[in-house]
Enzyme design. Structure first.
Site, PDB file in Angstrom:
ATOM      1  N   ILE A 144       0.852  -1.185   0.000  1.00 43.31           N
ATOM      2  CA  ILE A 144       0.000   0.000   0.000  1.00 43.31           C
ATOM      3  C   ILE A 144       0.890   1.237   0.000  1.00 43.31           C
ATOM      4  O   ILE A 144       1.553   1.548   1.007  1.00 43.31           O
ATOM      5  CB  ILE A 144      -0.941   0.000   1.217  1.00 43.31           C
ATOM      6  N   THR A 198       0.287   6.310  -3.806  1.00 47.22           N
ATOM      7  CA  THR A 198      -0.550   6.543  -4.983  1.00 47.22           C
ATOM      8  C   THR A 198      -1.469   5.380  -5.319  1.00 47.22           C
ATOM      9  O   THR A 198      -2.515   5.583  -5.925  1.00 47.22           O
ATOM     10  CB  THR A 198       0.322   6.851  -6.211  1.00 47.22           C
ATOM     11  N   ASP A 216       8.131  -0.085   2.851  1.00 44.90           N
ATOM     12  CA  ASP A 216       8.443  -0.327   1.448  1.00 44.90           C
ATOM     13  C   ASP A 216       9.946  -0.370   1.227  1.00 44.90           C
ATOM     14  O   ASP A 216      10.463  -1.199   0.465  1.00 44.90           O
ATOM     15  CB  ASP A 216       7.773   0.720   0.549  1.00 44.90           C
ATOM     16  N   ASP A 223      14.261   3.398  -5.767  1.00 43.95           N
ATOM     17  CA  ASP A 223      12.823   3.316  -6.024  1.00 43.95           C
ATOM     18  C   ASP A 223      12.326   4.711  -6.388  1.00 43.95           C
ATOM     19  O   ASP A 223      12.361   5.631  -5.562  1.00 43.95           O
ATOM     20  CB  ASP A 223      12.107   2.789  -4.780  1.00 43.95           C
TER      21      ASP A 223
END
Length: 247
Positions: free
Chosen positions: A7, A10, A96, A117
């Site tokens: 999650i 965006t 993340d 990333d």
């Protein structure tokens, strides 16, 4: 079969895994919970894991909790992981970023790895060949830079990331897009060159949804893997699977 739920700022990325092999990816918005249910009906999932960099609504939490299989949450500094986290403030580390480091390290033989990333933010994370996550840096992503130029000036327009580009902008729109996108590329090239000089055996993983035109020597070992975060989540799930089964 395992389900990973990533999650982000965006969108939500769902990926089905058969052991360590990704089978299918699907993207959804946080308010499209019917897609989560449809995806889960498509596969016989036995376990799942999710991570979030945003505050989840009660509705979303309930949807995950009501799935027919156990789903664990990745919590930085709490959830056991198959690497050594040396971040000084592990509780503040984005899940993340942590999952990306795990995904990269578990996908190759022991190497020094830089994971880049490119999304809402550009994150640079480093894990060494001993499996020690040492940290990284965070920079504004392309869209954030474009919006900032518009927001904090009186005259500059809001420019879309995709569109005409050149070496020198012939219009204000092109000048902004050139400046932002070339700036992102030069920044990333600088990080790669700097880390490569310090770690000659370096591997670089590029992920995220932004295509870049990098001018990097072919001798550099660079992999583009849009699923490196889901792969990391899946490796963390497999690492914790026994505990999850006995809950």
């Amino acid at each position: 079969m395992n389900l990973t739920i990533d999650i982000g700022n965006t969108c939500v990325k769902l990926v089905a895994f058969n052991d360590t092999t990704p089978v299918e990816e699907m993207r959804m918005d946080c308010d499209e919970l019917f897609k989560l249910n449809d995806f889960c009906e498509k596969y016989h999932f036995e376990h799942g894991i999710y991570s979030s960099v945003i505050n989840l609504s009660d509705e979303f939490k309930s949807a995950i909790g009501n799935l027919s299989f156990p789903v664990m949450r990745l919590i930085s500094g709490v959830t056991p992981i198959p690497v050594i986290n040396k971040y000084s403030t592990p509780a503040t580390l984005g899940t993340d970023r942590l999952a990306a480091a795990v995904g990269a390290f578990c996908s190759v033989e022991r190497r020094d790895i830089l994971i880049i990333d490119v999304g809402t933010c550009i994150t640079y994370d480093f894990i060494n060949s001993d499996g020690e996550y040492l940290g990284g840096n965070i920079s504004p992503g392309p869209t954030v830079r474009l919006k900032s130029l518009h927001t904090f000036t009186d005259a500059l327009p809001l420019v879309e990331r995709k569109g005409m580009m050149s070496d020198i902008g012939e219009t204000t729109e092109m000048a902004i897009r050139n400046g932002v996108m070339h700036g992102v590329e030069y920044e990333i090239e600088g990080y790669i060159n700097d880390f490569s000089s310090k770690y000659p055996n370096l591997l670089v993983y590029l992920t995220g949804g932004v295509q870049l035109n990098l001018r990097i020597s072919e001798k550099k070992c660079i992999f583009v893997d849009k699923l490196i975060v889901p792969k990391g989540l899946n490796y963390i799930l497999l690492y914790n699977i026994n505990e999850l089964i006995h809950k």
